[in-house]
Motif scaffolding. Structure first.
Motif, PDB file in Angstrom:
ATOM      1  N   LEU A  59       1.199   2.253 -15.853  1.00 34.40           N
ATOM      2  CA  LEU A  59       0.296   1.454 -15.016  1.00 34.40           C
ATOM      3  C   LEU A  59      -0.315   0.316 -15.825  1.00 34.40           C
ATOM      4  CD1 LEU A  59      -1.377   1.014 -12.386  1.00 34.40           C
ATOM      5  CD2 LEU A  59      -3.024   2.651 -13.288  1.00 34.40           C
ATOM      6  N   ALA A  75      -3.769  -2.699  -5.542  1.00 37.75           N
ATOM      7  CA  ALA A  75      -3.431  -1.280  -5.653  1.00 37.75           C
ATOM      8  C   ALA A  75      -3.286  -0.696  -4.259  1.00 37.75           C
ATOM      9  CB  ALA A  75      -4.521  -0.535  -6.413  1.00 37.75           C
ATOM     10  N   GLY A  77      -2.817   3.262  -2.330  1.00 43.72           N
ATOM     11  CA  GLY A  77      -2.668   4.717  -2.409  1.00 43.72           C
ATOM     12  C   GLY A  77      -1.740   5.155  -1.291  1.00 43.72           C
ATOM     13  N   THR A  96       1.626   0.764  -6.405  1.00 45.37           N
ATOM     14  CA  THR A  96       1.403   2.002  -5.656  1.00 45.37           C
ATOM     15  C   THR A  96       1.209   3.175  -6.607  1.00 45.37           C
ATOM     16  OG1 THR A  96       2.659   1.196  -3.777  1.00 45.37           O
ATOM     17  CG2 THR A  96       2.466   3.539  -3.970  1.00 45.37           C
ATOM     18  N   THR A  97       0.251   4.047  -6.275  1.00 49.62           N
ATOM     19  CA  THR A  97      -0.069   5.168  -7.175  1.00 49.62           C
ATOM     20  C   THR A  97       0.573   6.480  -6.735  1.00 49.62           C
ATOM     21  OG1 THR A  97      -2.033   5.641  -5.887  1.00 49.62           O
ATOM     22  CG2 THR A  97      -2.314   4.191  -7.785  1.00 49.62           C
ATOM     23  N   MET A 100       1.741   8.889  -9.245  1.00 54.15           N
ATOM     24  CA  MET A 100       0.709   9.432 -10.153  1.00 54.15           C
ATOM     25  C   MET A 100      -0.158  10.362  -9.320  1.00 54.15           C
ATOM     26  SD  MET A 100      -0.333   5.894 -12.081  1.00 54.15           S
ATOM     27  CE  MET A 100      -1.475   6.661 -13.228  1.00 54.15           C
ATOM     28  N   ASN A 101       0.392  11.531  -8.973  1.00 46.73           N
ATOM     29  CA  ASN A 101      -0.284  12.337  -7.954  1.00 46.73           C
ATOM     30  C   ASN A 101      -0.664  13.739  -8.419  1.00 46.73           C
ATOM     31  OD1 ASN A 101       2.208  13.414  -8.154  1.00 46.73           O
ATOM     32  ND2 ASN A 101       2.837  13.073  -6.041  1.00 46.73           N
ATOM     33  N   GLU A 116      -5.061  12.379 -11.216  1.00 45.30           N
ATOM     34  CA  GLU A 116      -4.484  11.044 -11.194  1.00 45.30           C
ATOM     35  C   GLU A 116      -4.905  10.375  -9.880  1.00 45.30           C
ATOM     36  OE1 GLU A 116      -0.551  11.349 -13.967  1.00 45.30           O
ATOM     37  OE2 GLU A 116      -0.272  11.991 -11.891  1.00 45.30           O
ATOM     38  N   GLY A 118      -3.319   8.938  -7.512  1.00 43.57           N
ATOM     39  CA  GLY A 118      -2.523   9.135  -6.307  1.00 43.57           C
ATOM     40  C   GLY A 118      -2.586  10.564  -5.790  1.00 43.57           C
ATOM     41  N   GLY A 148      -7.784   7.898  -5.442  1.00 47.38           N
ATOM     42  CA  GLY A 148      -7.970   6.506  -5.852  1.00 47.38           C
ATOM     43  C   GLY A 148      -8.482   5.656  -4.698  1.00 47.38           C
ATOM     44  N   VAL A 210      -7.723  -1.342 -11.348  1.00 48.10           N
ATOM     45  CA  VAL A 210      -7.034  -0.181 -10.775  1.00 48.10           C
ATOM     46  C   VAL A 210      -7.563   1.099 -11.428  1.00 48.10           C
ATOM     47  CG1 VAL A 210      -4.809   0.887 -10.302  1.00 48.10           C
ATOM     48  CG2 VAL A 210      -4.967  -1.585 -10.444  1.00 48.10           C
ATOM     49  N   ALA A 212      -7.196   4.593 -12.826  1.00 46.75           N
ATOM     50  CA  ALA A 212      -6.024   5.252 -13.399  1.00 46.75           C
ATOM     51  C   ALA A 212      -6.211   6.753 -13.554  1.00 46.75           C
ATOM     52  CB  ALA A 212      -5.687   4.638 -14.756  1.00 46.75           C
TER      53      ALA A 212
END
Ligand SMILES: Cc1cc2nc3c(=O)[nH]c(=O)nc-3n(C[C@H](O)[C@H](O)[C@H](O)COP(=O)(O)OP(=O)(O)OC[C@H]3O[C@@H](n4cnc5c(N)ncnc54)[C@H](O)[C@@H]3O)c2cc1C
Ligand code: SF4
Ligand code: SF4
Lengths: 476, 441
Positions: A59, A75, A77, A96-97, A100-101, A116, A118, A148, A210, A212
């Motif tokens: 990221l 950003a 989600g 897109t997150t 990162m979930n 995270e 996401g 996020g 963003v 993180a």
């Protein structure tokens, strides 16, 4: 502000692919179509690219690369936002997150969790449940929206009446600033030394950078819960009951109202909760806390409902009944797709004592414009969500929706309220911001934004009207 | 327009979809379906989510997107068709129905992959299908697939040969070791199902089911009879057409559906019982392909678990089977037919059988008809996740009620080196009846 999608230079695409992998950079304009809207479908702004980093490191390098290439970005989600906040104005790159979930840690002793950006809101509570803990902010979209997004929008939910919104629970953030710098803010301590940048970041609608990584506080599950469902023959009576409950000093965990159109949509759906379709309004009152107080609180609330004209008051005796009721309530917005192809959800907040009058006026506006208005809202917070139902292919109806929305907004402001309760300003409410904020407040906001994002590349075209965006670079 | 044969000329692009604006408009973009979608949760791209796919369909209808485009082709093709999105959609979007129309548009705009054409072509032509199945059985009997398809935990992604071998091996009869047979014979409790006559039912014998899982059909006949149902044989029936419909070959699917409609209508059984969830889902939706004439028949289609253990019914009780079992609900029972809890209820009726919970049982196994073969990478990843969850349940046996799922999960268990046996739930009930001597007469 434009809808053009400026394509990315091949060298930039190569650099980004080098960081996140070829498959995690999408530049085909046709594949990007799905990112043109979020939960609000009135607007369409296709991005120039979508990048899907899988870690904080990726990221950070993506944002730095975009900084070096002087590219605007936004950003995203889960894209459940209802103010167009995640849309790519000015051909921005969407970061897109969703990859990162992960929930990184549940620290039972300290009642904290790290996740995270996401990670899905509801998954945090699922992860904490075995330890008797939960994450309190419960937006109705919690089964889908990301933490996020919650941080960016400072999201609330039905139970935020008693427990407060997201900002109360965020204790630390790792953020990537628009120039790619990684900052760790707060963390572990209740109070952070120095200026409260965590608090500043929560609710910044993705305009400062963003998020993180997120550290939040968890709560122990309350010992007991009681839920009551009161049915009314008029929406105003239900609203009156809400004002009285608050007046008497009771503090329910949640106070939610659904009107008849909403009840019918929910009852037609897979989330039917067994609410009678002929009721004009359903009020859900929930108390939680230590067992000994609950029954007395319930009795008091029941009496108030009856005095306010409730035709029936039920208690959800079993956990399953309560769950069904909440599912119905939380999926209500989605269920409205059964009534009309398009809906515009408003998000105004008014003083609770004015609820009955304001609801009556909204009803009148709907009738005057010949529009179906379905109300489902966080009554305890005075947070109204009138849903205007329409068909975008009918230009006259679309015009009436626009006009009715503005009138509803004015009614709420006149009653001493404001233009957003929890969905944020985003793209949609930007034009209304000067109606509720003074020139100097908007200027101050512009200066704070410029401190984080001097080039104006982070979530362009959102929240602040153009004239308040200070960019050290060329004027727009 | 609610289903029925399309009257537009062949080749009129987007026609099948453009009649569906009404259905498409129900999607309000709330996003509730996103976390339920196995492709979205793994790839993270919204174009691989239900909402995204519906958005692309909408763009085709609006004339903004060419159905031959990479975007439309790729994302329609990558959908499993598991319909988990339907179970969580508050707005009742009929995703499965729309997907089939979208695929029809997609395949008429551009030819699908060779593997897909080959498989669907084979299934449709008995002259090719039967010899292919006969060879498959011969190969399976040779035990070569069993050896070739065995892997070990931590091994990399299998090539097509090993995957195919593992799938074929997974269709072989299980070797059930009933841990400790207690010997106590359970008498039918009063008021519970017994062998009293109930009426006539017909069994859809299917295509793959009849060729590779004939034992499941035979077990189904025995168990139905033991529960008082007279099973009538229906001649002239054939493949249900589901694989073709899912692949967008709606006219071929319609042809197959018409043949079955005629066969079953003339037999007039009270119920048409299915033991393959995918076929059951298809037949319950025949009216969407064939119009109102088929509605009455569609309503008589029922899954075998549903018939025996749905709505509080309990099947006749047989002997105890002391074993640990976990159950994976086929998507086309749980999501497409919106029937939940019946497989578990059926298994719970077997004395001493211990049912272990399966994490993410509501998620697709990645088999999804022929998806496991046409998309070995993503299908394999989903299959591995499912196999790992099955192993984590600690059960000795996995039960699931669809041939594609049995082969997919069985294959991935093998590829992970697991000894867990894969069965149809009805096979366990059958075993319990056999042991109780219910079939002796
Ligand atoms: C059915 C339904 C019910 C809802 N109910 C509620 C409710 O009860 N209460 C409520 O408050 N809201 C509600 N919402 C609105 C919405 O779900 C919330 O605003 C939610 O927080 C958005 O999360 P998301 O992941 O979808 O964010 P997105 O929509 O993807 O983005 C929203 C904003 O957050 C920013 N953002 C996202 N991720 C990051 C990040 N990592 N760093 C910085 N910025 C980021 C985006 O740029 C954008 O500005 C509802 C929406 C729907 C569709
Ligand atoms: S849940 Fe249903 S209405 Fe909501 S986005 Fe998905 S398909 Fe559309
Ligand atoms: S059918 Fe399955 S794979 Fe396809 S969109 Fe729905 S949930 Fe996703």
């Amino acid at each position: 502000m434009s809808q053009v999608t400026a394509t990315l230079e091949p060298s930039l695409i190569r650099t980004l692919s080098g960081i996140v992998g070829e498959r995690a950079v999408i530049t085909d304009p046709e594949r990007l179509l799905v990112y043109e809207s979020d939960g609000l479908t009135q607007y369409r702004y296709p991005p120039s690219a979508v990048v899907l980093p899988a870690s904080v490191g990726e990221l950070q390098r993506v944002i730095r690369t975009l900084h070096e290439a002087d590219r605007p970005f936004v950003a995203r989600g889960a894209g459940t936002g209802l103010s167009g906040g995640a849309l790519a104005v000015d051909g921005a790159v969407v970061v897109t997150t969703t990859r990162m979930n992960r929930i990184l840690e549940v620290d039972v002793e300290n009642r904290r969790a790290r996740a995270e950006p996401g990670a899905i809101n509801a998954h945090l509570t699922t992860a904490a449940a075995p330890f008797g803990l939960y994450y309190a902010p419960d937006p109705s979209s919690q089964s889908a929206c990301t933490l996020g997004g919650n941080v960016a929008e400072n999201s609330g939910g039905p139970h935020c009446l008693k427990y407060g919104v997201t900002t109360r629970y965020v204790t630390g953030l790792t953020v990537v600033l628009p120039d790619g710098e990684l900052l760790r803010l707060g963390g572990m301590g209740q109070e952070t030394p120095g200026l409260d940048l965590v608090g500043l970041f929560v609710g910044s609608e993705g305009c400062f950078g963003v998020v993180a990584e997120i550290e939040v506080q968890l709560l122990p599950r309350p010992e007991g819960v009681r839920t009551l469902l009161a049915l009314f023959d008029s929406l105003e009576e239900a609203a009156t009951a809400v004002s009285r409950i608050i007046e008497t000093g009771l503090l329910p965990a949640a106070l939610e109202i659904m009107d008849q159109a909403t009840i019918q949509a929910v009852e037609d759906s897979v989330f039917a909760a067994g609410i009678p379709r002929d009721a004009a309004a359903a009020l859900v009152v929930e108390f939680d806390g230590i067992e000994v107080t609950l029954d007395a609180e319930m009795a008091a609330a029941r009496e108030i409902c009856q005095d306010s004209g409730a035709r029936e008051v039920r208690t959800a005796a079993q956990a399953e009944e309560r769950e069904a009721l909440w599912k119905g309530r939380k999926k209500a917005f989605g269920a409205m797709g059964r009534i009309a192809p398009d809906l515009m959800v408003q998000d105004a907040t008014v003083p609770r004592s004015r609820l009955p009058q304001v609801l009556a006026r909204i009803g009148e506006i709907g009738r005057r414009y010949d529009l179906l208005v379905a109300n489902v809202f966080h009554a305890g917070d005075g947070n109204l969500h009138p849903n205007l139902l329409f068909d975008r292919n009918d230009p006259d109806e679309l015009r009436r929706v626009e006009e009715a929305s503005r009138e509803i907004m004015e009614v709420c402001i006149e009653a001493g309220g404001t233009i957003t309760g929890e969905h944020g300003v985003g793209l949609d409410k930007r034009k209304y911001l000067p109606l509720v904020l003074s020139h100097s407040v908007l200027e101050a906001m512009g200066q704070v934004k410029a401190a984080f994002d001097p080039d104006g590349r982070c979530n362009p075209g959102k929240v602040l009207p153009d004239e308040y965006l200070i960019s050290t670079k060329d004027p727009r | 327009m609610s289903g029925g044969p399309s009257r537009l000329p062949e080749g009129a692009l987007a026609s099948a979809l453009s009649q569906q604006t009404e259905r498409l408009s129900h999607c309000v973009h709330c996003g509730f379906c996103l976390p339920a979608c196995p492709t979205y949760t793994r790839l993270g791209d919204e174009a691989d989510s239900p909402r995204g796919r519906l958005h692309l369909m909408g763009a085709v209808v609006e004339g903004r997107l060419d159905p031959a485009s990479e975007a439309f082709q790729l994302h329609m093709d990558r959908c499993l068709g598991c319909r988990a999105c339907e179970s969580v959609c508050p707005s009742g979007v009929e995703y499965g129905f729309l997907l089939e129309r979208a695929r029809e548009v997609a395949v008429s705009a551009r030819q699908p992959s060779l593997v897909q054409r080959l498989l669907l072509g084979l299934i449709q032509r008995p002259a090719l299908f039967l010899p292919w199945m006969w060879m498959s059985r011969l190969l399976r009997w040779s035990r070569i697939p069993a050896l070739l398809g065995r892997g070990e935990a931590g091994a990399g992604r299998p090539g097509p040969l090993r995957l195919g071998a593992a799938m074929l091996a997974a269709s072989a009869p299980p070797s059930l070791r009933v841990a400790s047979f207690t010997g106590t014979r359970v008498q039918d409790r009063e008021g519970e199902a017994s062998g009293e006559p109930r009426g006539e039912v017909a069994l859809l014998t299917g295509c793959v089911q009849d060729q590779l899982f004939r034992r499941v059909n035979q077990a189904s006949r025995r168990v139905l009879a033991a529960n008082g149902w007279t099973v009538v044989e229906v001649a002239g029936q054939g493949c249900c057409g589901a694989l073709h419909a899912h692949g967008g070959r709606l006219s071929q699917a319609r042809e197959m559906a018409r043949r079955n409609l005629a066969a079953f209508q003339s037999a007039k059984p009270r119920y048409i019982v299915n033991n393959a969830a995918g076929c059951g889902a298809m037949m319950r939706e025949y009216h969407e392909l064939l119009g109102e004439d088929a509605r009455e028949l569609s309503h008589r289609v029922v899954d075998i678990s549903s018939l025996l253990a749905g709505e509080g019914r309990r099947p006749r009780v047989g002997d105890p089977l002391a074993m640990t079992v976990t159950y994976d609900a086929p998507c086309h029972l749980l999501h497409a037919q919106a029937v939940s809890g019946v497989g578990e209820a059926l298994l719970a009726s077997i004395p001493e059988l211990e049912l272990r919970p399966l994490q993410r049982a509501e998620e697709c196994c990645g088999g999804a008809g022929i998806y496991g073969i046409t998309h070995p990478e993503l299908g394999g990843e989903i299959g591995m996740d499912k196999a790992r969850a099955v192993i984590a349940s600690g059960a000795d046996v996995l039960a699931t009620g669809n041939p594609g799922c049995m082969m997919q999960i069985g294959a991935h268990l093998r590829l992970l080196g697991s000894e867990i046996q894969v069965v149809h739930p009805i096979e366990l009930l059958d075993e319990s009846y056999r042991s109780a001597g219910l079939y002796e007469s």
